[in-house]
Write a protein that holds these residues in place. Structure first.
Motif, PDB file in Angstrom:
ATOM      1  N   THR A 328       0.861  -1.308  -0.018  1.00  0.00           N
ATOM      2  CA  THR A 328       0.107   0.299  -0.007  1.00  0.00           C
ATOM      3  C   THR A 328       0.910   1.199  -0.096  1.00  0.00           C
ATOM      4  O   THR A 328       0.577   2.385  -0.645  1.00  0.00           O
ATOM      5  N   ASP A 331       2.003   1.487  -3.371  1.00  0.00           N
ATOM      6  CA  ASP A 331       0.965   2.367  -4.244  1.00  0.00           C
ATOM      7  C   ASP A 331       1.079   3.898  -4.154  1.00  0.00           C
ATOM      8  O   ASP A 331       0.840   4.567  -5.122  1.00  0.00           O
ATOM      9  N   ARG A 376      -3.896  -2.948   5.174  1.00  0.00           N
ATOM     10  CA  ARG A 376      -3.989  -2.005   3.986  1.00  0.00           C
ATOM     11  C   ARG A 376      -4.867  -0.846   4.434  1.00  0.00           C
ATOM     12  O   ARG A 376      -4.347   0.265   3.897  1.00  0.00           O
ATOM     13  N   ARG A 380      -3.170   3.169   4.195  1.00  0.00           N
ATOM     14  CA  ARG A 380      -4.129   4.152   3.574  1.00  0.00           C
ATOM     15  C   ARG A 380      -4.350   5.287   4.585  1.00  0.00           C
ATOM     16  O   ARG A 380      -4.044   6.530   4.310  1.00  0.00           O
TER      17      ARG A 380
END
Ligand code: NDP
Length: 388
Positions: A328, A331, A376, A380
């Motif tokens: 994550t 990302d 995750r 975030r």
């Protein structure tokens, strides 16, 4: 004919696997090929290799896949359930080369069928090492390493007694930022992080090489696969990427595996194991190379290595949390939300704030999935706080 399936067929490892198989098509009966976004490549390879089924992970692309396969006789399917179902189709040899934790469920299914699982997807062992190994044992399935370092260790151990092993040394090229001034790392761009000095790989693992998160995953993979203690595993920076790993024995001998940086060696070794077959890789001319260099890794530059040691000490589902937080955070970097060094800070924060109940839960596929999803979301949230 050997029945083979390739998960992650459209990626870097998948395409190298297809390169080897396509050189000798009469030896293989291709069961399943899978991909995600690259429908054109997936369909072309499925038709060329006469696969039974092609699966995309992305349900929104099923119509495109059906259109591309129209009239070929290759079945089309999409989504996570279809990927897992493809993993359950009987095969003798399965390449696990999906990137990320998404590779875990199809790999478990392949092992449950008693297939030989060639494991490039290191995330499976990081997230659920004990589960993977016990599934292989229960179903009399074989797990073969494909990561170049682990294939090298595996080869150095042929005929050896694990009780005589003192240490395992895995090498690291150091990635794109090996020689950058530390203070410049915060300015590293996505393009700079996505270029590897020696290996041609997928974008995510290339960035993970620059941050050493890839080597961090490999430390955990080494512990799980070879069953050694964390203090027996060392990382050595070796910019030339010719020696992939070394095994140190109790008589002082070090067995080093030397080979060109070409993944078709490790893939081919797993494909033909226990035999060795001629492979289309460069032969090294050591006189021309003349010097190989080594240095100790710097854990200030690469905090991911320190985090991996913490994860190995904690055990349980810490690997699943670590991997999900890492994926994550990656990302977040790829999406431009966080800077390159912030990835490790974010992962460290998530690891240190994860409730012990998530880490100490029994290692079932459901609990691994729950720990993954929780990490995750937590990652975030941390990224949101930092970005906001
Ligand atoms: P790539 O990014 O090149 O390929 C990844 C593959 O997974 C592609 O087929 C991609 O499909 C597919 N994929 C992506 N997301 C999903 C998803 N959510 N569900 C199912 N499939 C998905 O990766 P690499 O080939 O570089 O790496 C694959 C694995 O092998 C990783 O675990 C990596 O760590 C490991 N590895 C790679 C090495 C290398 O040299 N590349 C060396 C050692 C290990 P599509 O492209 O169609 O979107």
């Amino acid at each position: 004919m050997r029945r083979v399936s390739i998960f992650g067929a459209t990626g870097s490892i998948g395409q190298n696997t297809i390169d080897l198989i396509a050189r000798n098509p009469e030896a293989y009966d291709v069961v399943a090929l899978t991909g995600a976004s690259n429908i054109k490549q997936l369909a072309a390879d499925a038709i060329r290799l006469k696969a039974d089924i092609a699966v995309t992970a992305d349900e929104a692309r099923l119509d495109d896949l059906r259109t591309a396969l129209n009239g070929s006789g290759v079945e089309a399917a999409a989504g996570q359930a279809a990927l897992t179902e493809a993993g359950c189709r009987p095969a003798d040899w399965v390449m696990s080369a999906i990137v990320g934790a998404a590779g875990l469920a199809p790999g478990i299914c392949a092992l449950q069928q008693g297939a030989t699982l060639a494991l490039a997807n290191k995330e499976s062992l990081v997230c659920a090492g004990q589960l993977i190994l016990s599934t292989a044992k229960t179903h009399n399935a074989r797990l073969l390493p494909v990561d170049s370092e682990h294939s090298a260790v595996f080869q150095a151990l042929v005929g050896e007694d694990m009780d005589a092993v003192e240490r395992i040394i895995i090498t690291a090229s150091g990635g794109a930022f090996r020689d950058w001034p530390l203070e410049k790392l915060a300015q590293a761009t996505l393009a700079e992080a996505s270029s590897h000095p020696n290996w041609d790989m997928g974008q995510r693992i290339t960035i993970d090489s620059a941050s050493m998160f890839n080597k961090a995953l490999e430390l955990i993979e080494t512990k799980e696969y070879f069953g050694v203690r964390p203090d027996q595993i060392e990382v050595l920076v070796h910019p030339e990427s010719m020696i992939h790993a070394m095994v140190g024995f109790n008589d002082g001998a070090l067995m080093a595996h030397v080979g060109p940086p070409d993944m078709r060696h490790a893939i081919g070794y797993a494909l033909h194991w226990p035999d060795r077959k001629t492979l289309p890789v460069d032969r090294l001319d050591l006189a021309k190379i003349s010097a190989l260099t080594f240095r100790a890794p710097d854990e200030i530059r690469w905090p991911a290595l320190r985090l991996a040691r913490e994860v190995m000490e904690r055990g349980g589902l810490a690997g699943a949390v670590f991997n999900a937080a890492k994926e994550t955070a990656l990302d977040g970097f790829i999406g431009g939300r966080i800077r390159f060094p912030t990835m490790a800070e974010v992962v460290e924060e998530v690891l240190s704030t994860t409730p012990p109940s998530h880490i100490d839960a029994p290692m079932t596929l459901d609990n691994v999935h729950a720990a993954d999803q929780m990490a995750r979301q937590a990652t975030r949230d941390v990224i949101e706080q930092r970005a906001g």
